[in-house]
Design a protein around this motif. Structure first.
Motif, PDB file in Angstrom:
ATOM      1  N   ASP A 111      -0.708  -1.063 -12.375  1.00  0.00           N
ATOM      2  CA  ASP A 111      -1.596  -1.892 -13.192  1.00  0.00           C
ATOM      3  C   ASP A 111      -1.974  -3.224 -12.545  1.00  0.00           C
ATOM      4  OD1 ASP A 111       0.778  -3.305 -13.351  1.00  0.00           O
ATOM      5  OD2 ASP A 111       1.163  -2.804 -15.450  1.00  0.00           O
ATOM      6  N   ALA A 112      -1.675  -3.390 -11.264  1.00  0.00           N
ATOM      7  CA  ALA A 112      -2.007  -4.638 -10.570  1.00  0.00           C
ATOM      8  C   ALA A 112      -2.634  -4.293  -9.229  1.00  0.00           C
ATOM      9  CB  ALA A 112      -0.749  -5.495 -10.375  1.00  0.00           C
ATOM     10  N   PHE A 113      -3.759  -4.935  -8.920  1.00  0.00           N
ATOM     11  CA  PHE A 113      -4.557  -4.542  -7.762  1.00  0.00           C
ATOM     12  C   PHE A 113      -5.034  -5.785  -7.005  1.00  0.00           C
ATOM     13  CE2 PHE A 113      -4.868  -1.450 -11.150  1.00  0.00           C
ATOM     14  CZ  PHE A 113      -4.429  -0.306 -10.499  1.00  0.00           C
ATOM     15  N   HIS A 114      -5.108  -5.640  -5.669  1.00  0.00           N
ATOM     16  CA  HIS A 114      -5.381  -6.756  -4.761  1.00  0.00           C
ATOM     17  C   HIS A 114      -6.543  -6.363  -3.851  1.00  0.00           C
ATOM     18  CE1 HIS A 114      -4.111  -9.840  -1.688  1.00  0.00           C
ATOM     19  NE2 HIS A 114      -4.519  -8.913  -0.836  1.00  0.00           N
ATOM     20  N   GLY A 145      -2.444  -3.007  -2.761  1.00  0.00           N
ATOM     21  CA  GLY A 145      -3.489  -3.527  -1.884  1.00  0.00           C
ATOM     22  C   GLY A 145      -3.270  -3.060  -0.464  1.00  0.00           C
ATOM     23  N   GLY A 146      -4.348  -3.033   0.298  1.00  0.00           N
ATOM     24  CA  GLY A 146      -4.280  -2.575   1.684  1.00  0.00           C
ATOM     25  C   GLY A 146      -5.162  -1.358   1.858  1.00  0.00           C
ATOM     26  N   ALA A 173       0.832  -1.197   0.000  1.00  0.00           N
ATOM     27  CA  ALA A 173       0.000   0.000   0.000  1.00  0.00           C
ATOM     28  C   ALA A 173       0.865   1.245   0.000  1.00  0.00           C
ATOM     29  CB  ALA A 173      -0.913   0.005   1.223  1.00  0.00           C
ATOM     30  N   GLY A 174       2.191   1.054   0.128  1.00  0.00           N
ATOM     31  CA  GLY A 174       3.088   2.184   0.225  1.00  0.00           C
ATOM     32  C   GLY A 174       3.218   2.741   1.629  1.00  0.00           C
TER      33      GLY A 174
END
Length: 226
Positions: free
Chosen positions: A196-199, A179-180, A151-152
């Motif tokens: 471009d990628a998500f959770h 994600g998060g 999530a950074g």
């Protein structure tokens, strides 16, 4: 998607075979398989791994985590578990550890990675809890993971937006899987930044973790992230 661009990825948390079936029906691209979300996801039982692998054609990344902290309680046992699950057919995994002083635990990660040589794996959100999050991401470049779930920031995507933008334009390192605390309204800005990628987990469970993944919710996320 423009020519030469990387396909987007939507990864959905699954707790069992019903979740896997629903996520696939909704258009998910990959699963993260865990148990015990009260501990933020631990290694699922062998029987659940086998059932999920039989229930879906999607790639399944199996969590390797034996406690609620970001340090392994018993690395030798966890390594044995990794080998056993790989022998049972698991081909992708999720793990990640920190040292007592908040750096990436390279030794522990390499012990598991060596056991799973040739298999793909994600370094999970332990990275967001490092003492120096940006330095922790830099340490992953040579670790062997192809993906980092982040999530950074330990507090979630809203607080980590600036670091996520920096990660999106770096020249080397694992693919960033955002994600998060991810919310639908955050996706346009993240896509604009080049991510471009998500959770997602709770975002596709309209009735909470005690109910299965909602197919319609997955479809909405799949459309949003396409």
């Amino acid at each position: 998607m423009t020519q030469g661009a990387k396909a987007t990825l939507l990864e959905v948390i699954a707790l069992g075979p019903r979740d896997a079936e629903h996520a696939e029906a909704g258009g998910a691209d990959r699963l993260e398989l865990v148990t015990d979300m009260a501990s933020d996801g631990l290694t699922p039982p062998d029987s659940v791994v086998e059932a999920v692998l039989a229930a879906t054609d999607l790639p399944v990344r199996v969590m390797l985590r034996d406690g609620a902290s970001f340090r392994p309680r018993d690395l030798a046992t966890l390594t044995d578990t990794a080998k056993r699950l790989a022998d049972a057919g698991a081909r992708e995994f999720v793990f990640g550890f920190l040292t007592e002083d908040g750096a990436i635990d390279v030794g522990a990660c390499r012990a598991l990675a060596d056991e799973l040589a040739g298999l793909k794996w994600t370094f999970h959100r332990a990275v967001d809890h490092a003492r120096d999050v940006l330095a922790a991401h830099a340490a992953l470049v040579d670790l062997g993971c192809d993906t980092v779930l982040t999530a950074g920031h330990a507090s979630g995507v809203a607080a980590g937006a600036d670091l996520l933008r920096k990660l999106a334009v770096r020249e080397a390192g694992p693919r960033v899987l955002v994600g998060g605390g991810l919310r639908a309204e955050q996706i346009p800005a993240l896509r604009e930044a080049g991510l471009d990628a998500f959770h997602v987990g709770s975002g596709v469970r309209t009735a909470g973790w005690d109910e299965p993944v909602d197919v319609a919710a997955v479809r909405r996320w799949a459309a949003l992230t396409a």
